[in-house]
Write an enzyme that holds these catalytic residues in place. Structure first.
Site, mmCIF file in Angstrom:
data_model
loop_
_atom_site.group_PDB
_atom_site.id
_atom_site.type_symbol
_atom_site.label_atom_id
_atom_site.label_comp_id
_atom_site.label_asym_id
_atom_site.label_seq_id
_atom_site.Cartn_x
_atom_site.Cartn_y
_atom_site.Cartn_z
ATOM 1 N N CYS A 26 9.957 9.586 -10.037
ATOM 2 C CA CYS A 26 9.064 9.366 -11.306
ATOM 3 C C CYS A 26 7.701 9.778 -11.220
ATOM 4 C CB CYS A 26 9.247 7.987 -11.642
ATOM 5 S SG CYS A 26 11.051 7.658 -12.062
ATOM 6 N N ASP B 111 -7.921 -6.924 16.468
ATOM 7 C CA ASP B 111 -9.032 -7.405 16.159
ATOM 8 C C ASP B 111 -9.339 -8.492 17.241
ATOM 9 O OD1 ASP B 111 -11.387 -8.423 14.781
ATOM 10 O OD2 ASP B 111 -10.209 -9.955 14.189
ATOM 11 N N CYS C 231 11.546 5.126 -9.376
ATOM 12 C CA CYS C 231 11.691 5.666 -8.026
ATOM 13 C C CYS C 231 10.420 6.695 -7.653
ATOM 14 C CB CYS C 231 13.081 6.175 -8.035
ATOM 15 S SG CYS C 231 13.347 7.822 -9.087
#
Length: 745
Positions: free
Chosen positions: A20, A438, A17
């Site tokens: 961590c 773009d 997670c």
């Protein structure tokens, strides 16, 4: 820290997670002379350190925190990170399959009285044992690591809940009456007076494990794709190259053996092996990889070329100027990586609340046990109420809230041609206010087409088109292909054909000497353009189009206009995006006149700051344009299809790639429109927002259920068996709510 200090990128394994990642980052940063940034999504740690800091110290520090780290491999050696990640994902998939197959009969036997045959509880124990030990091992291991560092996450609650239900069941089977052959589950609603040791709760332990492994697998698979953009980008380069020695003899060698100053050959259709300078030859080079511009760039001796671009016509001899990590292609890869690493992770609500919710549940369970004993309750009643607290708090519904809605939402999206990468994408769609499009390949087709033919006074349009196409048919230039494709009539043969690099073509058709090319070519041949044709050329160039002139027998006969045409539905797509409250903008490497003409055609207007169109930008400048908008406070979505869009797609708060584009763009994006239809962009935003709303609703009701049920369980008003059933019903609610997404239109 100095900018000249060395920088390392460590691959981290074992994180479950975002907390961590924060823990590893804190441990590394506490070291003297070390600065670290840990990215949970890419499972990488970027560490800048003083020269006197031993890299082994960094690895040992990560290991001391309960995780594993590895240094990048030496140059030329294969990085085993991908293999390790694939193996980890495969192991997680095996755990999920085993847990699901074994948990199903356990749940059925516990919840369906007719299935409770003699000895069913012992069969449940046999089936549940591998699930609560081997399959649930990732949760137990994470809980142990968290406990060692004085932290608690959802993994802690999962592990404690699974172990509590399992241990209670073992005690009930061996000490209580639950192990008696012929036992069936009772349905006492409360803990008070109930025979707590007469029931088993193995279905709770196995179901929680299977459900949450499914969520973990979905998350891990999404994370596995984080580095795919870089791999796809680097794969675009040439693998080998024809090198010229001092005698001019060609020898094919791997591109990684090139050195600055080496001369190499690029034949028509081949990729340029590395950045360099043309020393011999002329050719039209397809540089859309870098610029996005569909018209090839004519290069002659003295011009520079970029590795990965393609020579479309002539043979070139190039002298290498930059190789390896210094090439523009490698720099683009770094841009993508930096943009991905800089994107903030949206931490799941369940993880954020876990820091408070998990310790509170554990304390409440202990207080429940102590309270019942102090108030004169029996040990069985006290333990039953405490276990009910742990079971009712098991985050089954919490674990399902995100993955089920995500699976249903992404499944519906796939049916519609929309691929959603992960839950963090959904958060981005809710906040987006600006969408950058773009031009080439996204708003336009990216393919040159013949859009107009203007004949000189006294000439026929059909003659101009037919004779010009007959000569151009012998050329492979994209403009020539557009002219040929625009002629439906059978073409007469051409003789004495000559290609004039960078200018045009000439040949003899039906006895006439036909010349087709740029106005400059005709001027060199002494052919003047009548006023009507001159006006046609100027109008085409003003609109950003390419004009070529056809002449025969010494006179200019007509003008053929070639352009990259707007896609069907592009204007409708822009209107739909605007209807969602988004401000559309056009971003392109093409020149300003062509960009403005396309913007006008699809309905993109200049905004309050006049920045409706940003033209003539390179990949780094596209990235800078997106960052500039973000710095102005905008939340930006980027829609693109090319390699040159990859860095901007990764930097944007929401990257949307067309599935008809390059793999690099698709891997760098958050959403992919499979059919390449720009109209799907608005549908993708709407589906993402709907899926996010479903996830938030699931999380709210899952938490509300826990908060409401915990006091009831602590008061002894909830039998653990009923708590397990209630937990299952909360999961059913979450799944049912998620399934409503299948009706999205």
């Amino acid at each position: 820290m100095s900018t000249t200090d060395p920088e390392l990128e460590l691959a981290i394994t074992g994180m479950t997670c975002a907390s961590c990642a924060h823990r590893i980052e804190r441990k590394l940063t506490r070291l003297d002379g070390v600065e670290a940034t840990v990215n949970y999504a890419t499972e990488k740690a970027t560490v800048r350190h003083r020269v006197d800091v031993d890299p082994q110290l960094l690895l040992d520090t990560v290991a001391a925190a309960g995780y594993a780290a590895s240094l990048p491999p030496p140059p030329g050696e294969q990085d085993g990170t991908d293999d390790a990640a694939d193996a980890e994902l495969a192991l997680l998939r095996r755990r999920l399959v085993v847990a699901s197959v074994l948990a199903l009969p356990v749940v059925v036997m516990a919840m369906v009285p007719p299935a409770q045959l003699p000895g069913w509880q012992w069969l449940s124990l046999v089936l549940a044992a591998p699930v609560v030990t081997w399959a649930a091992w990732p949760f137990h291991r994470a809980a142990a690591v968290n406990a060692r560092h004085g932290a608690a996450t959802m993994d802690t609650l999962v592990s404690v809940g699974v172990l509590a239900a399992t241990l209670w069941s073992l005690v009930a089977l061996t000490v209580g009456t639950a192990g008696e052959i012929g036992m069936t589950h009772g349905f006492s609603l409360t803990a008070a007076g109930s025979d707590g040791l007469g029931n088993v709760y193995l279905e709770v332990a196995t179901a929680v494990t299977a459900f949450l492994l499914a969520g973990r697998y979905v998350e891990k698979r999404a994370k596995r794709r984080a580095g795919a953009a870089l791999r796809a980008l680097l794969d675009l380069g040439a693998k080998d190259v024809a090198v010229l020695d001092e005698h001019g003899v060609e020898q094919r060698v791997p591109t990684d053996r090139l050195a600055p100053g080496t001369r190499f050959v690029v034949r028509p259709g081949e990729k340029v092996a590395t950045d360099g300078e043309v020393v011999e030859g002329r050719s039209a080079v397809d540089a859309s990889l870098v610029t996005g511009e569909p018209v090839p760039v004519e290069v002659v001796p003295g011009d520079t070329v970029v590795g990965g671009t393609i020579s479309t016509s002539g043979r070139l001899v190039v002298r290498a100027t930059r190789v390896g990590a210094d090439t523009q292609l490698a720099q683009m890869a770094r841009l993508v990586e930096q943009a991905q690493s800089g994107k903030a992770d949206v931490q799941r609500l369940a993880d954020r609340v876990a820091g408070v919710f998990v310790p509170a549940v554990l304390v409440l369970a202990l207080l429940t046990l102590a309270g019942w004993l102090l108030l004169g309750g029996s040990a069985t009643e006290a333990a039953t109420a405490a276990v009910a607290v742990l079971i009712i708090a098991c985050p089954c519904a919490l674990g399902l809230a995100t993955p089920t809605a995500l699976l249903v939402g992404t499944g519906r999206g796939a049916q519609l041609g929309i691929l959603i990468r992960g839950p963090e994408v959904l958060e981005s769609t809710r906040r987006v206010d600006t969408v950058v499009l773009d031009k080439t390949g996204t708003v336009t087709t990216g393919v040159m087409s013949l859009v107009d033919v203007v004949a000189a006074p006294g000439e026929e349009v059909d003659d101009v088109r037919r004779l010009a196409a007959a000569v151009e048919a012998a050329s492979g230039h994209p403009v020539a292909r557009a002219v040929v494709a625009g002629s439906a009539a059978p073409l007469p043969p051409v003789t004495d054909f000559t290609s004039l690099e960078g200018l045009g073509v000439e040949g003899v058709v039906e006895g006439r000497a036909v010349v087709v090319g740029r106005p400059r070519l005709l001027a060199e041949r002494g052919v003047d353009l009548p006023a009507a044709l001159l006006a046609a050329v100027e109008a085409a160039e003003a609109a950003g189009r390419t004009a070529v002139v056809a002449a025969w027998d010494g006179r200019a006969r007509g003008v053929l206009v070639v352009a990259d045409t707007v896609k069907d539905g592009a204007a409708e797509a822009v209107a739909s995006l605007r209807g969602l409250g988004l401000r559309p903008m056009l971003l392109t490497g093409d020149h300003a006149r062509a960009a403005r003409a396309v913007a006008d055609e699809v309905g993109i207007e200049a905004g309050p700051d006049g920045a409706g169109v940003v033209a003539e930008v390179l990949p780094a400048e596209k990235l800078a344009a997106v960052r500039r908008l973000q710095q102005q406070g905008h939340v930006v979505a980027m829609v693109g299809d090319g390699v040159n869009d990859a860095a901007a797609l990764a930097q944007a708060d929401l990257g949307i790639a067309l599935g008809t584009g390059t793999d690099v763009a698709i891997q760098a994006a958050d959403l992919t429109l499979v059919r390449g239809d720009l109209r799907l962009a608005a549908d993708a935003v709407r589906l993402s927002r709907r899926t996010l709303a479903t996830i938030r609703g699931n999380l709210f009701w899952a938490f509300a259920y826990n908060v409401a049920a915990l006091p009831v369980a602590a008061a002894g008003l909830l039998n653990p068996m009923i708590a397990g059933l209630a937990m299952a019903l909360s999961s059913v609610f979450v799944v049912t709510n998620s399934l409503r997404l299948r009706r999205f239109r």
